[in-house]
Design a protein around this motif. Structure first.
Motif, PDB file in Angstrom:
ATOM      1  N   LEU A 113       0.819  -1.221   0.000  1.00 40.91           N
ATOM      2  CA  LEU A 113       0.000   0.000   0.000  1.00 40.91           C
ATOM      3  C   LEU A 113       0.853   1.272   0.000  1.00 40.91           C
ATOM      4  O   LEU A 113       0.327   2.375   0.049  1.00 40.91           O
ATOM      5  N   GLY A 114       2.188   1.099  -0.026  1.00 42.86           N
ATOM      6  CA  GLY A 114       3.082   2.255  -0.040  1.00 42.86           C
ATOM      7  C   GLY A 114       3.675   2.612   1.302  1.00 42.86           C
ATOM      8  O   GLY A 114       4.531   3.489   1.387  1.00 42.86           O
ATOM      9  N   ASP A 115       3.210   1.965   2.363  1.00 41.00           N
ATOM     10  CA  ASP A 115       3.756   2.235   3.703  1.00 41.00           C
ATOM     11  C   ASP A 115       5.002   1.382   3.928  1.00 41.00           C
ATOM     12  O   ASP A 115       5.120   0.287   3.379  1.00 41.00           O
ATOM     13  N   PRO A 116       5.941   1.847   4.796  1.00 43.74           N
ATOM     14  CA  PRO A 116       7.124   1.028   5.068  1.00 43.74           C
ATOM     15  C   PRO A 116       6.786  -0.225   5.874  1.00 43.74           C
ATOM     16  O   PRO A 116       5.932  -0.184   6.771  1.00 43.74           O
ATOM     17  N   VAL A 117       7.430  -1.324   5.529  1.00 38.67           N
ATOM     18  CA  VAL A 117       7.278  -2.583   6.266  1.00 38.67           C
ATOM     19  C   VAL A 117       8.664  -3.186   6.464  1.00 38.67           C
ATOM     20  O   VAL A 117       9.610  -2.843   5.751  1.00 38.67           O
ATOM     21  N   THR A 118       8.784  -4.069   7.441  1.00 39.70           N
ATOM     22  CA  THR A 118      10.025  -4.802   7.646  1.00 39.70           C
ATOM     23  C   THR A 118       9.898  -6.157   6.972  1.00 39.70           C
ATOM     24  O   THR A 118       8.945  -6.889   7.218  1.00 39.70           O
ATOM     25  N   ALA A 119      10.856  -6.469   6.104  1.00 42.51           N
ATOM     26  CA  ALA A 119      10.822  -7.718   5.350  1.00 42.51           C
ATOM     27  C   ALA A 119      12.115  -8.485   5.589  1.00 42.51           C
ATOM     28  O   ALA A 119      13.187  -7.899   5.693  1.00 42.51           O
ATOM     29  N   ALA A 120      11.993  -9.808   5.663  1.00 46.77           N
ATOM     30  CA  ALA A 120      13.163 -10.655   5.894  1.00 46.77           C
ATOM     31  C   ALA A 120      13.552 -11.388   4.623  1.00 46.77           C
ATOM     32  O   ALA A 120      12.715 -11.685   3.771  1.00 46.77           O
ATOM     33  N   TYR A 121      14.849 -11.663   4.502  1.00 43.83           N
ATOM     34  CA  TYR A 121      15.334 -12.595   3.489  1.00 43.83           C
ATOM     35  C   TYR A 121      16.377 -13.464   4.166  1.00 43.83           C
ATOM     36  O   TYR A 121      16.703 -13.259   5.336  1.00 43.83           O
TER      37      TYR A 121
END
Length: 371
Positions: free
Chosen positions: A71-79
């Motif tokens: 939606l354009g908001d910042p999120v924390t993503a893992a790899y």
């Protein structure tokens, strides 16, 4: 009698147990009946959500990045990273789990964060990237991902088109000259359990749009917009297997990033070290939340069973619900399936009590196959 050596290679039970928790509960149930049984666990995934967790369980390092959500908001993503190999899961950046309950954005949800997550893996030194695609909130053909990696998608006035698949209807020019040059030297493997084309009756909008909140009008709009997008970027790649994966992000990876498509479970079994673990086993236990017709089309249990059958090792399965007849299980290489629904017919109770029920089912496996 030869000591039994059990390999537990199961996927998650979606909504109730992670793949790691499934392995723990199965092990506990087996040991209640055969205390000294040798058990090796290898949680698996097929490229969809849970893929990074499976890689971390197999010894990869978990890394995190702040990226743009659907939606354009910042999120924390893992790899996940091990040496120069990264496992990147698009759902971590652009998945349905990042949408608030009941909120969908079928026309505007973007894969921009998935491109940022790929860039983070490049920054960490990855030379081989397994890009697991599934569980997306998006239907933008991967345009957002490519924009994050340096591509430009412009309308007739030379301005950037709007986010999401809807904005692609206004596309006049695609400029890929600014794509991150490091991509040319990376082996990018598109890992997916779906082989749909980009558009048409089996395409991404028609087959998967409704679960992302798309109305029938939205689906028609998205299908036309993606067809137009493909006419600008290259229509040949739009019909390739996997082009329609995760709202068409597969197409973007195939047409612009030089990705090669492989069934997700095959890639993940390679990456996780399944073959050497299988060589040590005398019985394999696989499974997922629902063993059904979809399981037979590239889901984790089918891949595990096929590999085990080729090695001549017996396979049984655990699941929340079983919707396959015995002959279909046998054809897939699964000797027998143990469903939690047989122990607790109420689906809500079964999901809430999945852990203890799975231990009970595993006790039955131990009695049937290990004694």
């Amino acid at each position: 009698m030869e000591t039994a050596r059990v390999l537990v290679a199961a996927d998650k039970f979606k909504g109730s147990l992670t793949a790691v928790q499934v392995a723990e509960r199965v092990t506990a149930g087996l040991r209640r009946v055969v205390p000294d049984v040798q058990v090796e666990t290898l949680p698996v995934a097929d490229g969809g959500d849970g893929t990074v967790a499976a890689a971390v369980a197999a010894g990869f390092e978990r890394r995190e990045a702040r990226v743009t959500g659907p939606l354009g908001d910042p999120v924390t993503a893992a790899y996940a990273l091990r040496g120069t190999t990264a496992v990147v899961e698009m759902a971590e950046a652009s998945g349905l789990q990042h949408l608030p309950a009941g909120v969908f954005a079928p026309l505007t949800a973007t894969t921009y964060g998935s491109g940022e997550l790929l860039a983070a893996a490049l920054d960490a030194g990855a030379r081989t990237i397994v890009f697991g695609v599934g569980g997306s909130a998006t239907t933008d053909g991967g345009a957002g991902m490519l924009a994050a990696l340096g591509a430009r998608f412009l309308d007739a006035d030379g301005k950037p088109v709007g986010p999401g698949g809807g904005g692609l209807a206004d596309l006049a020019e695609a400029d890929l000259s600014g794509l991150d040059p490091r991509l040319a030297d990376v082996d990018l493997i598109l890992a997916s359990d779906v082989d749909n084309p980009l558009t048409g009756p089996k395409g991404a909008p028609e087959v998967y749009g409704r679960q992302k909140g798309a109305t029938e009008d939205d689906i028609a709009t998205l299908d036309a917009a993606l067809a137009h997008y493909a006419s600008v970027l290259g229509p040949d790649h739009a019909v390739l297997p996997g082009a329609g994966a995760a709202g068409g992000i597969g197409y973007g990876a195939l047409v612009a990033l030089g990705a090669r498509f492989r069934p997700g479970i095959e890639v993940m079994l390679d990456v996780l070290g399944f073959a050497p673990a299988l060589a040590r086993a005398t019985l394999v236990i696989t499974g997922e939340g629902s063993l059904d017709e979809q399981t037979l089309h590239g889901k984790a249990p089918a891949g595990v069973a096929a590999a085990a059958r080729a090695a001549g090792i017996e396979v049984v399965a655990v699941c929340g619900r079983l919707a396959l007849p015995p002959q279909a299980l046998a054809a897939a290489g699964i000797r027998r399936a143990y469903a939690l629904a047989d122990l607790e017919p109420d689906p809500a109770v079964s999901m809430a009590q999945a852990g203890p029920l799975l231990e009970r089912a595993s006790e039955s496996i131990a009695r049937d196959f290990l004694l």
